[in-house]
Design a protein around this motif. Sequence first.
Motif, PDB file in Angstrom:
ATOM      1  N   GLY A 181       0.827  -1.198   0.000  1.00  0.00           N
ATOM      2  CA  GLY A 181       0.000   0.000   0.000  1.00  0.00           C
ATOM      3  C   GLY A 181       0.860   1.245   0.000  1.00  0.00           C
ATOM      4  N   GLU A 182       0.214   2.386   0.077  1.00  0.00           N
ATOM      5  CA  GLU A 182       0.931   3.663   0.106  1.00  0.00           C
ATOM      6  C   GLU A 182       0.479   4.450   1.321  1.00  0.00           C
ATOM      7  N   LEU A 183       1.433   4.884   2.102  1.00  0.00           N
ATOM      8  CA  LEU A 183       1.155   5.724   3.256  1.00  0.00           C
ATOM      9  C   LEU A 183       1.361   7.178   2.848  1.00  0.00           C
ATOM     10  N   ARG A 184       0.332   8.011   3.049  1.00  0.00           N
ATOM     11  CA  ARG A 184       0.390   9.411   2.648  1.00  0.00           C
ATOM     12  C   ARG A 184       0.020  10.289   3.840  1.00  0.00           C
ATOM     13  N   PHE A 185       0.731  11.409   3.980  1.00  0.00           N
ATOM     14  CA  PHE A 185       0.439  12.336   5.066  1.00  0.00           C
ATOM     15  C   PHE A 185       1.015  13.705   4.721  1.00  0.00           C
ATOM     16  N   ALA A 186       0.599  14.700   5.481  1.00  0.00           N
ATOM     17  CA  ALA A 186       1.146  16.055   5.360  1.00  0.00           C
ATOM     18  C   ALA A 186       1.370  16.605   6.757  1.00  0.00           C
ATOM     19  N   LEU A 187       2.243  17.574   6.864  1.00  0.00           N
ATOM     20  CA  LEU A 187       2.466  18.291   8.112  1.00  0.00           C
ATOM     21  C   LEU A 187       1.996  19.726   7.905  1.00  0.00           C
ATOM     22  N   ARG A 188       1.179  20.214   8.819  1.00  0.00           N
ATOM     23  CA  ARG A 188       0.565  21.535   8.645  1.00  0.00           C
ATOM     24  C   ARG A 188       0.950  22.471   9.786  1.00  0.00           C
ATOM     25  N   ASP A 189       1.055  23.764   9.440  1.00  0.00           N
ATOM     26  CA  ASP A 189       1.401  24.762  10.442  1.00  0.00           C
ATOM     27  C   ASP A 189       0.135  25.286  11.115  1.00  0.00           C
ATOM     28  N   GLN A 190       0.276  26.326  11.934  1.00  0.00           N
ATOM     29  CA  GLN A 190      -0.860  26.846  12.699  1.00  0.00           C
ATOM     30  C   GLN A 190      -1.978  27.375  11.809  1.00  0.00           C
ATOM     31  N   GLN A 191      -1.634  27.803  10.605  1.00  0.00           N
ATOM     32  CA  GLN A 191      -2.641  28.312   9.672  1.00  0.00           C
ATOM     33  C   GLN A 191      -3.239  27.206   8.808  1.00  0.00           C
ATOM     34  N   GLY A 192      -2.829  25.973   9.049  1.00  0.00           N
ATOM     35  CA  GLY A 192      -3.345  24.857   8.270  1.00  0.00           C
ATOM     36  C   GLY A 192      -2.647  24.669   6.939  1.00  0.00           C
ATOM     37  N   ARG A 193      -1.577  25.408   6.700  1.00  0.00           N
ATOM     38  CA  ARG A 193      -0.843  25.293   5.448  1.00  0.00           C
ATOM     39  C   ARG A 193       0.154  24.141   5.518  1.00  0.00           C
ATOM     40  N   PRO A 194       0.323  23.386   4.425  1.00  0.00           N
ATOM     41  CA  PRO A 194       1.304  22.296   4.436  1.00  0.00           C
ATOM     42  C   PRO A 194       2.724  22.844   4.546  1.00  0.00           C
ATOM     43  N   VAL A 195       3.526  22.212   5.368  1.00  0.00           N
ATOM     44  CA  VAL A 195       4.921  22.614   5.534  1.00  0.00           C
ATOM     45  C   VAL A 195       5.720  22.079   4.349  1.00  0.00           C
ATOM     46  N   THR A 196       6.458  22.948   3.701  1.00  0.00           N
ATOM     47  CA  THR A 196       7.248  22.546   2.531  1.00  0.00           C
ATOM     48  C   THR A 196       8.732  22.860   2.674  1.00  0.00           C
ATOM     49  N   SER A 197       9.127  23.388   3.827  1.00  0.00           N
ATOM     50  CA  SER A 197      10.522  23.745   4.034  1.00  0.00           C
ATOM     51  C   SER A 197      10.995  23.171   5.374  1.00  0.00           C
ATOM     52  N   TYR A 198      12.069  22.375   5.322  1.00  0.00           N
ATOM     53  CA  TYR A 198      12.566  21.672   6.500  1.00  0.00           C
ATOM     54  C   TYR A 198      14.076  21.839   6.616  1.00  0.00           C
ATOM     55  N   ARG A 199      14.583  21.638   7.807  1.00  0.00           N
ATOM     56  CA  ARG A 199      16.021  21.522   8.018  1.00  0.00           C
ATOM     57  C   ARG A 199      16.391  20.047   7.917  1.00  0.00           C
ATOM     58  N   ARG A 200      17.464  19.775   7.236  1.00  0.00           N
ATOM     59  CA  ARG A 200      17.906  18.384   7.102  1.00  0.00           C
ATOM     60  C   ARG A 200      18.599  17.925   8.371  1.00  0.00           C
ATOM     61  N   GLU A 201      18.238  16.748   8.827  1.00  0.00           N
ATOM     62  CA  GLU A 201      18.879  16.114   9.969  1.00  0.00           C
ATOM     63  C   GLU A 201      19.392  14.762   9.507  1.00  0.00           C
ATOM     64  N   HIS A 202      20.708  14.590   9.558  1.00  0.00           N
ATOM     65  CA  HIS A 202      21.340  13.353   9.093  1.00  0.00           C
ATOM     66  C   HIS A 202      20.920  13.007   7.662  1.00  0.00           C
TER      67      HIS A 202
END
Length: 315
Positions: free
Chosen positions: A88-109
């Motif tokens: 199967g496929e697992l799908r998800f999004a991470l949203r900020d306080q305004q409900g907008r999807p987060v598209t910018s992250y800091r790389r860790e390892h």
Amino acid sequence: MNTGVKITAFAAAVAATFTAAYGVGAAADPIDQDPRPATHHAAHDGGTLAGHGHGDGHADTTPAGLQVSQAGYTLDLKTARLTAGEKGELRFALRDQQGRPVTSYRREHGKELHLILVSRDLLTYRHLHPTRAADGTWSTPVTLPNAGSYRVLADFTPAAEGATDITLGADLAVSGTYQASALPEAAATTTVDGYTVTLDGELAPGAAAEVTLSVSRNGRPVRDLQPYLGAYGHLVALRSGDLAYLHVHPNGEPGDGTTRPGPGISFTATAPSAGTYRLFLDFKHDGTVHTAAFTVQTGKPATPKTAGAHGDHQH
């Protein structure tokens, strides 16, 4: 009644599991001797199961991974159910306080996000690195062998100024024939893929403690471990019952002039409470990543007995 029951009984089992998990989580309050928010960078010196800061100078002491929303971010799990034994496929999004999807992250390892997928019985474990689409939706293919309740844990650091490492969690149902299984007993040694991994040291509630995991094969120490995501090993600990999450990295890293590529990999970690924990060590050798699993009790030495590789682990 047969030990394997169909999905109707499985639904009841899932509900019972949630109830039990809530009770354990409520009873096992976190012990936080250091009020500073935990981050991946802090984890190099001793990771804890404590929660994360809100950016307002106040730390959330809730253990990581227990909440779907924290520090202004929400895990939006778009896949509610998968079927055991089927791809199967697992799908998800991470949203900020305004409900907008987060598209910018800091790389860790080397990665923007680390995804842990684990069954409530702590026998099936996945450490995955999904792909992010331009609209912020994450996805990854996955096949889970057994029916039951699973926890999806997203470990990430937003690129927003002042943001710290966050781990959010949500529940995933996997349908099929459900069969309850007991957690393996605590042991100081386990085997996986022909390797023997030995645990030295113990977790201590509310205090930093060092544990070392040593890798051998065919009775000989492995002294040529390969870097995996910038380290010789990665350790995830989950508290039995509520699946409170801890992700720490080794003391030292490849190329620092002092850290050797095995056989021992040392970590410093703090358990939030007394209880039973499941430890998962990822290490790479001969071009393949392996996962060794241990059951441990805080405040008690590991039982000196060998336990075979239990459960199902995959990267």
